[in-house]
Write a protein that holds these residues in place. Sequence first.
Motif, PDB file in Angstrom:
ATOM      1  N   ARG A  45      31.346  48.384  31.420  1.00  0.00           N
ATOM      2  CA  ARG A  45      32.689  48.964  31.955  1.00  0.00           C
ATOM      3  C   ARG A  45      32.730  49.954  33.012  1.00  0.00           C
ATOM      4  NH1 ARG A  45      37.108  48.723  28.084  1.00  0.00           N
ATOM      5  NH2 ARG A  45      37.901  50.593  28.738  1.00  0.00           N
ATOM      6  N   ASN A  48      32.717  47.877  36.725  1.00  0.00           N
ATOM      7  CA  ASN A  48      34.092  47.786  37.505  1.00  0.00           C
ATOM      8  C   ASN A  48      34.938  49.029  37.301  1.00  0.00           C
ATOM      9  OD1 ASN A  48      35.262  47.466  34.843  1.00  0.00           O
ATOM     10  ND2 ASN A  48      36.352  45.615  35.352  1.00  0.00           N
ATOM     11  N   LEU A  50      36.247  50.810  34.945  1.00  0.00           N
ATOM     12  CA  LEU A  50      37.133  50.907  33.746  1.00  0.00           C
ATOM     13  C   LEU A  50      36.785  52.181  32.809  1.00  0.00           C
ATOM     14  CD1 LEU A  50      37.657  47.342  32.222  1.00  0.00           C
ATOM     15  CD2 LEU A  50      39.421  48.846  33.636  1.00  0.00           C
ATOM     16  N   GLU A  79      43.403  55.272  43.122  1.00  0.00           N
ATOM     17  CA  GLU A  79      43.348  54.061  42.126  1.00  0.00           C
ATOM     18  C   GLU A  79      43.867  52.844  42.716  1.00  0.00           C
ATOM     19  OE1 GLU A  79      46.649  54.362  39.079  1.00  0.00           O
ATOM     20  OE2 GLU A  79      45.832  52.681  38.285  1.00  0.00           O
ATOM     21  N   LEU A  83      41.694  49.496  42.410  1.00  0.00           N
ATOM     22  CA  LEU A  83      42.088  48.304  42.086  1.00  0.00           C
ATOM     23  C   LEU A  83      41.660  47.033  42.785  1.00  0.00           C
ATOM     24  CD1 LEU A  83      45.658  49.481  40.969  1.00  0.00           C
ATOM     25  CD2 LEU A  83      43.882  48.352  39.343  1.00  0.00           C
ATOM     26  N   ARG A  86      38.196  46.019  42.051  1.00  0.00           N
ATOM     27  CA  ARG A  86      38.227  45.383  40.746  1.00  0.00           C
ATOM     28  C   ARG A  86      38.637  44.267  41.090  1.00  0.00           C
ATOM     29  NH1 ARG A  86      40.972  49.681  37.696  1.00  0.00           N
ATOM     30  NH2 ARG A  86      39.578  51.154  36.726  1.00  0.00           N
ATOM     31  N   ALA A  87      39.180  43.816  42.007  1.00  0.00           N
ATOM     32  CA  ALA A  87      39.716  42.454  42.402  1.00  0.00           C
ATOM     33  C   ALA A  87      38.789  41.571  42.822  1.00  0.00           C
ATOM     34  CB  ALA A  87      40.907  42.663  43.296  1.00  0.00           C
ATOM     35  N   PHE A  91      36.350  40.165  34.803  1.00  0.00           N
ATOM     36  CA  PHE A  91      36.076  40.742  33.615  1.00  0.00           C
ATOM     37  C   PHE A  91      36.657  40.111  32.397  1.00  0.00           C
ATOM     38  CE2 PHE A  91      35.552  43.854  30.109  1.00  0.00           C
ATOM     39  CZ  PHE A  91      34.552  44.656  30.558  1.00  0.00           C
ATOM     40  N   ALA A 151      39.809  35.176  35.120  1.00  0.00           N
ATOM     41  CA  ALA A 151      38.686  36.021  35.773  1.00  0.00           C
ATOM     42  C   ALA A 151      38.232  35.426  36.965  1.00  0.00           C
ATOM     43  CB  ALA A 151      37.587  36.502  34.788  1.00  0.00           C
ATOM     44  N   LEU A 154      39.931  35.287  40.576  1.00  0.00           N
ATOM     45  CA  LEU A 154      39.862  36.149  41.430  1.00  0.00           C
ATOM     46  C   LEU A 154      38.759  35.816  42.508  1.00  0.00           C
ATOM     47  CD1 LEU A 154      39.424  39.466  39.074  1.00  0.00           C
ATOM     48  CD2 LEU A 154      41.399  38.981  40.572  1.00  0.00           C
TER      49      LEU A 154
END
Lengths: 242, 302
Positions: A45, A48, A50, A79, A83, A86-87, A91, A151, A154
Amino acid sequence: MIEIRGVHKSFGSLEVLRDVSLSVPAGSVTVILGPSGSGKSTLLRCVNHLEKVDRGTVRVDGELIGYRQDGDKLHELPERLVLKQRANIGFVFQTFNLFPHMTALENVSEARRNPGRALELLDRVGLADKAKAYPRQLSGGQQQRVAIARALALDPKLVLFDEPTSALDPELVGEVLDVMRDLARAGTTMVVVTHEIGFAREVADTIVFLDGGRIVEQGPPVEVLDNPQHERTRAFLSKVLI
Amino acid sequence: MSLLSSARAAVRRTSADPPPTPAAPPAHDELTIVPARHPWRWVAAAAVLVLVAQFLHGLATNPGWDWSTFFGYFFEESVMQALLITLELTFAGAVLGFAGGIILAPMRLSKNPVLKSVSWTFIWVFRSVPLIVQLLFWANLGYLYDRLQLGIPFGPGFVDFETSSLVSAFGAALLGLALHEAAYAAEIVRAGILSVDQRQMEAAAALGIPRLRQFRRIVLPQAMRAILPNAANELVNLLKSTSVVYVLAIGELFYQVQVIYGRNGRVVPLLLVATVWYVILTAVLSVLQHYTERHFGKGYRR
């Protein structure tokens, strides 16, 4: 692809990760093994963001995750930018976490980058015929396959799997592992936290054994699984392998 | 044990006459199931039916209900206009109230301490003040501030209004209902947001979905399932609360029937006119509730 350097992470007074460093080359499959509470999921985690690391750095494709380096300071990213990072990283959760109010197809298209490719992705996990079904109408194994398709929507640089088969009935584990095996064959960079030793042996390029928040041992399956050097690895494997 | 008992049976059999051969027991597929009887259900139903019959008989025969007056006024023009005002107040109050609630609820859940405490205070104050007190307060705003000005805070003003011209009786009623409603709606929306599994937000975050889109596409549709029954409840409550604005002499349903029975003295049939309209409107809302709930329940039915 992933460069983890000196990562520390605590939850309150509990140190979950202690000085973890790990390299994951592009196109490789890394399986993280370890007893429960060893920090496997937390490490995944952190990749990415999290979870925020307390110390150390995580880079994906050379890009620092969650922070911006300025001299000797790491500034937390807003953020919006996290984000965006993360894209690029798929995950897959232990509990699937599909959106229950959306059909399988809508779940996959919600990941937006390729709304037109959603059906193709469902087909890739063998569920094109379930496009109109809601998560509740699918079995656990089917739900997890939809989650994998989501997932993949993406177009990720890498896909992280957090115990993807642990919430499944035993007879449904195989179909999910089959999909993951196909992904590995297609050259997807994957990091997988799992207890499926058989899968690890067959698919992994590298096995990382984590205990007490440290990497105890890592190497190819033949070394770590068949000839573990460390006492704790041996103790763990003797409990898992029957 | 079974050996022993069969031995005993054997002994008994030898000591007595040969046992009468029993009729062959029916095969398992010949057995019929007889449902249990519930005589007390019949008794209870009969008792309740007697009471209902008595009540209906009273409705029909008691001259106090004065049905001819009731029907005379049920669709009467002033009553229809009053009904329209009740609907306007309900609709506007609900729209403004829930718009406020959708802003206040995320504020209260935010990590920003200022937004959080402002929202908390708003909800605290507007839930504490009885609606009727609040309405009178707004109607008398002119005593507190005789002129209202639009401009830079603490700086010069651009436009200037006389309070009484800006806040009419209807305006005061709407303001009171909307603020009152917003406080309750905020808590209903907040409960809905809290009911959404944390892992849904995490999944959305892992997909890199922007914050506002997360709220709109993932959180709110799921929260709606928990929001709707309470929101419908609140809407029914609001519909009935509009009767309170009679204190501001606004011609809504309850005020209007009071005006009429003040004139002709037929209190009961006119109260009944208002009552039946409230019941009908609530029924309409219940139907709407059913279909809205069904819409947001998609994915939850098998």
